[in-house]
Design a protein around this motif. Sequence first.
Motif, PDB file in Angstrom:
ATOM      1  N   PRO A 117     -97.559  -6.128  19.898  1.00  0.00           N
ATOM      2  CA  PRO A 117     -97.182  -5.118  18.913  1.00  0.00           C
ATOM      3  C   PRO A 117     -97.895  -3.778  19.070  1.00  0.00           C
ATOM      4  CG  PRO A 117     -97.944  -7.138  17.832  1.00  0.00           C
ATOM      5  CD  PRO A 117     -98.103  -7.322  19.296  1.00  0.00           C
ATOM      6  N   ASN A 118     -99.092  -3.758  19.666  1.00  0.00           N
ATOM      7  CA  ASN A 118     -99.828  -2.502  19.803  1.00  0.00           C
ATOM      8  C   ASN A 118     -99.149  -1.539  20.775  1.00  0.00           C
ATOM      9  OD1 ASN A 118    -101.770  -3.412  18.022  1.00  0.00           O
ATOM     10  ND2 ASN A 118    -103.011  -4.314  19.651  1.00  0.00           N
ATOM     11  N   GLN A 119     -98.374  -2.043  21.724  1.00  0.00           N
ATOM     12  CA  GLN A 119     -97.701  -1.179  22.690  1.00  0.00           C
ATOM     13  C   GLN A 119     -96.475  -0.493  22.109  1.00  0.00           C
ATOM     14  OE1 GLN A 119     -96.775  -2.952  26.420  1.00  0.00           O
ATOM     15  NE2 GLN A 119     -98.889  -3.463  26.887  1.00  0.00           N
ATOM     16  N   THR A 120     -95.824  -1.121  21.164  1.00  0.00           N
ATOM     17  CA  THR A 120     -94.592  -0.555  20.600  1.00  0.00           C
ATOM     18  C   THR A 120     -94.586  -0.660  19.077  1.00  0.00           C
ATOM     19  OG1 THR A 120     -93.500  -2.677  21.023  1.00  0.00           O
ATOM     20  CG2 THR A 120     -93.156  -0.920  22.654  1.00  0.00           C
ATOM     21  N   PRO A 121     -95.488   0.077  18.405  1.00  0.00           N
ATOM     22  CA  PRO A 121     -95.491   0.046  16.939  1.00  0.00           C
ATOM     23  C   PRO A 121     -94.261   0.760  16.385  1.00  0.00           C
ATOM     24  CG  PRO A 121     -96.960   1.748  17.717  1.00  0.00           C
ATOM     25  CD  PRO A 121     -96.470   1.017  18.942  1.00  0.00           C
ATOM     26  N   GLY A 122     -93.901   0.412  15.193  1.00  0.00           N
ATOM     27  CA  GLY A 122     -92.783   1.086  14.545  1.00  0.00           C
ATOM     28  C   GLY A 122     -92.601   0.580  13.124  1.00  0.00           C
ATOM     29  N   THR A 123     -91.757   1.279  12.386  1.00  0.00           N
ATOM     30  CA  THR A 123     -91.445   0.870  11.017  1.00  0.00           C
ATOM     31  C   THR A 123     -89.953   1.037  10.753  1.00  0.00           C
ATOM     32  OG1 THR A 123     -91.901   3.071  10.120  1.00  0.00           O
ATOM     33  CG2 THR A 123     -93.696   1.490  10.048  1.00  0.00           C
ATOM     34  N   ILE A 124     -89.474   0.212   9.856  1.00  0.00           N
ATOM     35  CA  ILE A 124     -88.105   0.302   9.363  1.00  0.00           C
ATOM     36  C   ILE A 124     -88.202   0.277   7.843  1.00  0.00           C
ATOM     37  CG2 ILE A 124     -85.845  -0.815   9.252  1.00  0.00           C
ATOM     38  CD1 ILE A 124     -86.662  -2.233  11.931  1.00  0.00           C
ATOM     39  N   THR A 125     -87.502   1.190   7.198  1.00  0.00           N
ATOM     40  CA  THR A 125     -87.480   1.234   5.737  1.00  0.00           C
ATOM     41  C   THR A 125     -86.031   1.207   5.272  1.00  0.00           C
ATOM     42  OG1 THR A 125     -89.518   2.523   5.664  1.00  0.00           O
ATOM     43  CG2 THR A 125     -88.142   2.575   3.689  1.00  0.00           C
ATOM     44  N   ILE A 126     -85.723   0.298   4.370  1.00  0.00           N
ATOM     45  CA  ILE A 126     -84.401   0.250   3.743  1.00  0.00           C
ATOM     46  C   ILE A 126     -84.550   0.948   2.393  1.00  0.00           C
ATOM     47  CG2 ILE A 126     -82.498  -1.197   2.930  1.00  0.00           C
ATOM     48  CD1 ILE A 126     -83.045  -1.417   5.976  1.00  0.00           C
ATOM     49  N   THR A 127     -83.860   2.082   2.219  1.00  0.00           N
ATOM     50  CA  THR A 127     -83.977   2.873   0.992  1.00  0.00           C
ATOM     51  C   THR A 127     -82.849   2.603   0.007  1.00  0.00           C
ATOM     52  OG1 THR A 127     -82.841   4.707   2.078  1.00  0.00           O
ATOM     53  CG2 THR A 127     -85.264   4.738   2.101  1.00  0.00           C
ATOM     54  N   ARG A 128     -81.713   2.106   0.516  1.00  0.00           N
ATOM     55  CA  ARG A 128     -80.585   1.766  -0.362  1.00  0.00           C
ATOM     56  C   ARG A 128     -79.964   0.480   0.160  1.00  0.00           C
ATOM     57  NH1 ARG A 128     -75.604   5.653  -0.505  1.00  0.00           N
ATOM     58  NH2 ARG A 128     -77.296   7.134  -0.690  1.00  0.00           N
ATOM     59  N   PHE A 129     -79.757  -0.467  -0.753  1.00  0.00           N
ATOM     60  CA  PHE A 129     -79.149  -1.751  -0.393  1.00  0.00           C
ATOM     61  C   PHE A 129     -78.060  -2.042  -1.410  1.00  0.00           C
ATOM     62  CE2 PHE A 129     -78.920  -6.409  -0.352  1.00  0.00           C
ATOM     63  CZ  PHE A 129     -78.710  -6.618   1.009  1.00  0.00           C
ATOM     64  N   GLY A 130     -76.860  -1.553  -1.107  1.00  0.00           N
ATOM     65  CA  GLY A 130     -75.748  -1.703  -2.035  1.00  0.00           C
ATOM     66  C   GLY A 130     -75.138  -3.093  -1.974  1.00  0.00           C
ATOM     67  N   PRO A 131     -74.186  -3.357  -2.864  1.00  0.00           N
ATOM     68  CA  PRO A 131     -73.500  -4.654  -2.871  1.00  0.00           C
ATOM     69  C   PRO A 131     -72.564  -4.768  -1.668  1.00  0.00           C
ATOM     70  CG  PRO A 131     -72.439  -3.154  -4.396  1.00  0.00           C
ATOM     71  CD  PRO A 131     -73.670  -2.444  -3.883  1.00  0.00           C
ATOM     72  N   GLU A 132     -72.033  -5.947  -1.439  1.00  0.00           N
ATOM     73  CA  GLU A 132     -71.065  -6.143  -0.363  1.00  0.00           C
ATOM     74  C   GLU A 132     -69.949  -5.110  -0.498  1.00  0.00           C
ATOM     75  OE1 GLU A 132     -68.106  -9.655   1.198  1.00  0.00           O
ATOM     76  OE2 GLU A 132     -69.942 -10.221   0.144  1.00  0.00           O
ATOM     77  N   GLY A 133     -69.635  -4.411   0.603  1.00  0.00           N
ATOM     78  CA  GLY A 133     -68.659  -3.325   0.573  1.00  0.00           C
ATOM     79  C   GLY A 133     -69.293  -1.978   0.262  1.00  0.00           C
ATOM     80  N   GLY A 134     -70.573  -1.991  -0.136  1.00  0.00           N
ATOM     81  CA  GLY A 134     -71.294  -0.762  -0.454  1.00  0.00           C
ATOM     82  C   GLY A 134     -72.033  -0.214   0.755  1.00  0.00           C
ATOM     83  N   THR A 135     -73.133   0.465   0.500  1.00  0.00           N
ATOM     84  CA  THR A 135     -73.873   1.170   1.538  1.00  0.00           C
ATOM     85  C   THR A 135     -75.279   0.623   1.701  1.00  0.00           C
ATOM     86  OG1 THR A 135     -72.638   3.192   1.102  1.00  0.00           O
ATOM     87  CG2 THR A 135     -74.745   3.456   2.190  1.00  0.00           C
ATOM     88  N   VAL A 136     -75.699   0.515   2.951  1.00  0.00           N
ATOM     89  CA  VAL A 136     -77.096   0.244   3.281  1.00  0.00           C
ATOM     90  C   VAL A 136     -77.596   1.479   4.019  1.00  0.00           C
ATOM     91  CG1 VAL A 136     -78.696  -1.195   4.600  1.00  0.00           C
ATOM     92  CG2 VAL A 136     -76.758  -2.249   3.406  1.00  0.00           C
ATOM     93  N   GLU A 137     -78.724   2.014   3.554  1.00  0.00           N
ATOM     94  CA  GLU A 137     -79.273   3.233   4.144  1.00  0.00           C
ATOM     95  C   GLU A 137     -80.750   3.040   4.395  1.00  0.00           C
ATOM     96  OE1 GLU A 137     -79.481   8.051   3.240  1.00  0.00           O
ATOM     97  OE2 GLU A 137     -78.559   6.718   1.771  1.00  0.00           O
ATOM     98  N   GLY A 138     -81.250   3.678   5.444  1.00  0.00           N
ATOM     99  CA  GLY A 138     -82.668   3.566   5.718  1.00  0.00           C
ATOM    100  C   GLY A 138     -83.119   4.457   6.859  1.00  0.00           C
ATOM    101  N   THR A 139     -84.384   4.239   7.229  1.00  0.00           N
ATOM    102  CA  THR A 139     -85.006   5.032   8.281  1.00  0.00           C
ATOM    103  C   THR A 139     -85.701   4.105   9.277  1.00  0.00           C
ATOM    104  OG1 THR A 139     -87.067   5.276   7.039  1.00  0.00           O
ATOM    105  CG2 THR A 139     -85.384   6.992   6.715  1.00  0.00           C
ATOM    106  N   PHE A 140     -85.960   4.631  10.471  1.00  0.00           N
ATOM    107  CA  PHE A 140     -86.709   3.888  11.478  1.00  0.00           C
ATOM    108  C   PHE A 140     -87.418   4.869  12.387  1.00  0.00           C
ATOM    109  CE2 PHE A 140     -82.454   4.591  13.067  1.00  0.00           C
ATOM    110  CZ  PHE A 140     -82.609   4.913  14.409  1.00  0.00           C
ATOM    111  N   GLU A 141     -88.553   4.411  12.936  1.00  0.00           N
ATOM    112  CA  GLU A 141     -89.305   5.211  13.898  1.00  0.00           C
ATOM    113  C   GLU A 141     -90.248   4.289  14.646  1.00  0.00           C
ATOM    114  OE1 GLU A 141     -91.468   8.114  11.662  1.00  0.00           O
ATOM    115  OE2 GLU A 141     -93.036   6.723  11.123  1.00  0.00           O
ATOM    116  N   GLY A 142     -90.637   4.720  15.829  1.00  0.00           N
ATOM    117  CA  GLY A 142     -91.573   3.911  16.594  1.00  0.00           C
ATOM    118  C   GLY A 142     -91.476   4.168  18.074  1.00  0.00           C
TER     119      GLY A 142
END
Length: 182
Positions: A135-160
């Motif tokens: 994990p030290n060679q390829t650190p990163g994060t994923i954040t889910i900011t919106r988790f809608g119902p089925e048929g809705g929207t999932v939104e988030g960010t990632f970096e690493g």
Amino acid sequence: MMKRKFKPLAVLMVLLTISCSVSAQVGKNQVSYIIDGGVFHHQLITLNFNAESTQKGALAVTPGYLKIYVDDAETEDDAQKWALNIAFNHAGTGTAKVNDPITNAKPGEDKKVYFVLQVQANGKNKTLSPILTNPNQTPGTITITRFGPEGGTVEGTFEGKLKSAGETYTIISGHFVVNRLL
């Protein structure tokens, strides 16, 4: 000729307005990120995809973690040039580090949090992925900011950091807005 003085607050408001309008342009069924490494030098990548596909979007996998997959292929049979694949350790909002365990996955399925990118470089597809054994060679994060119902929207960010054939790639300002399929 009359010189105008700009007030710092007014300049800040203009910059914030521009920043917000750029963020607002990222629409549903879109992935964007900035990549550095190899042939990429602080390059903005934007991936728009067909949301009508039953194979592209976010799946809340039983027993409760999240899988996201999108690519730029028009149909499932077309070869993609750009793609994003994410495994997140629960079905909901929150933040996880790349390599965090996915404790509720079925045997033989995803064991750790990750994001993988497929990119086109010099006319060839490359898969960029984390090194899950170090994990030290390829650190990163994923954040889910919106988790809608089925048929809705999932939104988030990632970096690493990701690797491919010994090269390191840095991903910043990653953002996705996808349909939730399940």
